[in-house]
Design an enzyme around this catalytic site. Structure first.
Site, mmCIF file in Angstrom:
data_model
loop_
_atom_site.group_PDB
_atom_site.id
_atom_site.type_symbol
_atom_site.label_atom_id
_atom_site.label_comp_id
_atom_site.label_asym_id
_atom_site.label_seq_id
_atom_site.Cartn_x
_atom_site.Cartn_y
_atom_site.Cartn_z
ATOM 1 N N MET A 154 0.815 -1.213 0.000
ATOM 2 C CA MET A 154 0.000 0.000 0.000
ATOM 3 C C MET A 154 0.852 1.268 0.000
ATOM 4 O O MET A 154 0.570 2.212 0.739
ATOM 5 C CB MET A 154 -0.940 -0.010 1.220
ATOM 6 C CG MET A 154 -1.865 -1.205 1.273
ATOM 7 S SD MET A 154 -2.879 -1.359 -0.215
ATOM 8 C CE MET A 154 -4.034 -0.031 0.076
ATOM 9 N N ASN A 158 1.379 -6.584 -10.245
ATOM 10 C CA ASN A 158 0.537 -6.193 -9.107
ATOM 11 C C ASN A 158 -0.845 -6.790 -9.303
ATOM 12 O O ASN A 158 -1.253 -7.054 -10.434
ATOM 13 C CB ASN A 158 0.427 -4.655 -9.071
ATOM 14 C CG ASN A 158 -0.460 -4.154 -7.942
ATOM 15 O OD1 ASN A 158 -0.398 -4.653 -6.815
ATOM 16 N ND2 ASN A 158 -1.292 -3.167 -8.230
ATOM 17 N N HIS A 161 -4.876 -5.921 -8.470
ATOM 18 C CA HIS A 161 -5.719 -4.777 -8.104
ATOM 19 C C HIS A 161 -7.183 -5.232 -8.129
ATOM 20 O O HIS A 161 -7.609 -5.889 -9.075
ATOM 21 C CB HIS A 161 -5.497 -3.631 -9.095
ATOM 22 C CG HIS A 161 -6.264 -2.410 -8.750
ATOM 23 N ND1 HIS A 161 -5.943 -1.604 -7.672
ATOM 24 C CD2 HIS A 161 -7.360 -1.857 -9.313
ATOM 25 C CE1 HIS A 161 -6.810 -0.604 -7.595
ATOM 26 N NE2 HIS A 161 -7.678 -0.739 -8.586
ATOM 27 N N SER A 184 -7.703 -7.563 -11.386
ATOM 28 C CA SER A 184 -6.781 -7.530 -12.529
ATOM 29 C C SER A 184 -5.361 -7.725 -12.039
ATOM 30 O O SER A 184 -4.964 -7.165 -11.020
ATOM 31 C CB SER A 184 -6.845 -6.162 -13.228
ATOM 32 O OG SER A 184 -8.168 -5.792 -13.538
ATOM 33 N N ASP A 238 -1.556 1.728 -10.870
ATOM 34 C CA ASP A 238 -2.535 0.757 -11.394
ATOM 35 C C ASP A 238 -2.771 0.927 -12.894
ATOM 36 O O ASP A 238 -3.893 0.770 -13.386
ATOM 37 C CB ASP A 238 -3.875 0.882 -10.640
ATOM 38 C CG ASP A 238 -3.722 0.668 -9.148
ATOM 39 O OD1 ASP A 238 -2.868 -0.139 -8.750
ATOM 40 O OD2 ASP A 238 -4.459 1.308 -8.368
HETATM 41 C C1 GRF Z 1 -6.175 -7.197 -2.226
HETATM 42 O O1 GRF Z 1 -7.534 -6.928 -2.414
HETATM 43 C C2 GRF Z 1 -5.383 -6.696 -3.407
HETATM 44 O O2 GRF Z 1 -6.072 -6.808 -4.617
HETATM 45 C C3 GRF Z 1 -5.157 -5.253 -3.076
HETATM 46 O O3 GRF Z 1 -4.954 -5.210 -1.685
HETATM 47 C C4 GRF Z 1 -5.598 -6.348 -1.081
HETATM 48 C C5 GRF Z 1 -4.532 -7.079 -0.329
HETATM 49 O O4 GRF Z 1 -5.036 -8.148 0.419
HETATM 50 N N1 GRF Z 1 -4.077 -4.712 -3.851
HETATM 51 P P1 GRF Z 1 -4.054 -9.241 0.993
HETATM 52 O O5 GRF Z 1 -3.031 -8.503 1.884
HETATM 53 O O6 GRF Z 1 -3.388 -9.936 -0.146
HETATM 54 O O7 GRF Z 1 -4.914 -10.147 1.804
#
Ligand code: GRF
Length: 194
Positions: A92, A109, A111, A138, A147
């Site tokens: 993040m 990545n 998303h 995706s 993204d």
């Molecule tokens: C997932 O929904 C992913 O698509 C997004 O952040 C979330 C991460 O969840 N980028 P996790 O840490 O893999 O459980």
């Protein structure tokens, strides 16, 4: 068997996608292995999960450091473990242009939207608010813009009457766990042929 591609995974939280990627790597026919799980939060619960799976981890808070400085530390770790690819899985934090450049074409990545729709945060709430009838996830190659890189795989789910952001997120997450290992395996196979 040919040597498997070495993948490092970057996370910030629970790391459920990281676990899906690592579990898939346990299969003998998987073209990649997970050599490091790194986080920008030493308390990210995914780090403990990775350690339980026997994967090396690295966790450090980015607080007090500028983006390029922190990313250079991650990059040093990735080089140390001789990573071939980077998989972002709920990481993040925006990455510095230098880091994105350094891993160009070798970083993917996942998303939780049907890109190019709903880049950024709160994807589930935005899809529901827009009255969309379907949503999804995706996997894309990471480029300098958030993204925004080429999409390599997508999965779709319906948005049902009465869905909340949480219920939709849960439905999409199931698909993320299925899609990401497949997409990463295909990406690595394609790259090793080119
Ligand atoms: C997932 O929904 C992913 O698509 C997004 O952040 C979330 C991460 O969840 N980028 P996790 O840490 O893999 O459980």
């Amino acid at each position: 068997m040919a040597e498997r591609a070495r993948v490092a995974i970057l996370i910030s939280g629970r790391g459920s996608n990281m676990i899906a990627l690592a579990e898939a790597a346990d299969r003998a026919d998987c073209p990649y292995e997970v050599v490091l799980v790194a986080a920008n939060d030493p308390d990210a619960s995914g780090l403990a999960r990775a350690r339980m799976m026997g994967i090396e981890t690295w966790g450090m808070s980015h607080k007090g450091m500028n983006r390029a400085e922190f990313d250079a530390l991650i990059d040093a770790e990735l080089r140390r473990v001789r990573a071939d690819y980077v998989a972002l899985a709920g990481y993040m934090r925006l990455l510095s242009p230098e880091f994105v450049d350094r891993w160009a074409g070798r970083m993917v990545n996942i998303h939780p939207s049907l890109l190019p729709a709903y880049k950024g945060l709160d994807t589930h709430a935005r899809a529901i608010a827009a009255g969309d009838v379907e949503a999804g996830c995706s996997v894309h190659v990471v480029t300098a813009d958030l993204d925004d890189g080429p999409v390599i795989a997508q999965a779709r789910v319906p948005i049902k009457p009465g869905d909340t952001p949480d219920s939709l997120a849960a439905r999409i997450l199931v698909e993320e766990h299925r899609l990401y290992p497949q997409a990463l395996a295909e990406f690595v196979r394609d790259e090793s042929r080119s």
